[in-house]
Design a protein around this motif. Structure first.
Motif, short mmCIF file in Angstrom:
data_model
loop_
_atom_site.label_atom_id
_atom_site.label_comp_id
_atom_site.label_asym_id
_atom_site.label_seq_id
_atom_site.Cartn_x
_atom_site.Cartn_y
_atom_site.Cartn_z
N MET A 33 0.84 -1.21 0.00
CA MET A 33 0.00 0.00 0.00
C MET A 33 0.87 1.25 0.00
SD MET A 33 -3.29 -0.77 -0.02
CE MET A 33 -4.29 0.44 0.84
N VAL A 34 1.93 1.26 0.79
CA VAL A 34 2.83 2.41 0.86
C VAL A 34 3.54 2.60 -0.48
CG1 VAL A 34 4.92 3.32 1.94
CG2 VAL A 34 3.12 2.29 3.36
N ALA A 35 4.07 1.50 -1.03
CA ALA A 35 4.83 1.59 -2.28
C ALA A 35 3.99 2.10 -3.44
CB ALA A 35 5.43 0.22 -2.63
N THR A 36 2.72 1.75 -3.46
CA THR A 36 1.86 2.16 -4.57
C THR A 36 1.10 3.45 -4.31
OG1 THR A 36 0.05 0.79 -3.73
CG2 THR A 36 1.53 -0.21 -5.38
N GLY A 37 1.16 3.93 -3.08
CA GLY A 37 0.44 5.17 -2.75
C GLY A 37 -1.05 4.97 -2.53
N HIS A 38 -1.49 3.73 -2.41
CA HIS A 38 -2.90 3.47 -2.14
C HIS A 38 -3.23 3.78 -0.69
CE1 HIS A 38 -4.17 1.84 -5.95
NE2 HIS A 38 -3.14 0.99 -5.97
N ARG A 39 -4.50 4.14 -0.45
CA ARG A 39 -4.98 4.45 0.89
C ARG A 39 -6.22 3.62 1.15
NH1 ARG A 39 -2.35 8.25 3.95
NH2 ARG A 39 -4.36 8.40 4.94
N GLN A 42 -9.76 5.02 0.54
CA GLN A 42 -10.28 5.13 -0.82
C GLN A 42 -10.51 3.77 -1.47
OE1 GLN A 42 -7.86 7.57 0.23
NE2 GLN A 42 -9.71 8.79 0.48
#
Length: 120
Positions: A33-39, A42
């Motif tokens: 999640m951190v590496a891809t910028g997902h939250r 959302q």
């Protein structure tokens, strides 16, 4: 290098990047999640986007009419459904809808495979 060769090479690069992200998410979902910028907040909107993308892929494969593409795509859909069912089962959640989706996708794979065997 031809445009076709370049397209295949770029697609291969996409396979490598996507594979690395898949491995990261499988090993450590939080790091993924951190590496891809997902939250997580959302996630419902992200899932809507994913379903639209799957719709476009299924529509394209169906309109193109290539049985290999249909079988491969629906094998991937089946994997996603069964993997989701496994995740939810481990969390003690209901899995029926995901199992049903996985079975339905496998039926498409089976029928496409039978059709390829009949045509070949």
């Amino acid at each position: 290098m031809s445009w076709a060769s370049l397209a295949i090479a770029l697609s291969g690069a996409g396979v490598l990047v996507t594979g690395a992200l898949a491995a990261l998410f499988l090993r450590d979902p939080v790091a993924g999640m951190v590496a891809t910028g997902h939250r997580a907040e959302q996630l419902p909107q992200v899932m809507a986007n994913r379903y639209v993308a799957m719709l476009v892929l299924a529509l394209g494969a169906t309109l193109y009419g290539d049985l290999k593409a249909i079988a491969l795509l629906f094998a991937a859909f089946s994997y996603m459904a069964f993997h989701d069912a496994w995740i939810y089962a481990r969390a003690g959640q209901a899995v029926g809808k995901h199992i049903g989706a996985g079975v339905a996708a496998l039926i498409v794979v089976l029928v496409a495979s039978l059709a390829m065997g009949q045509a070949g």
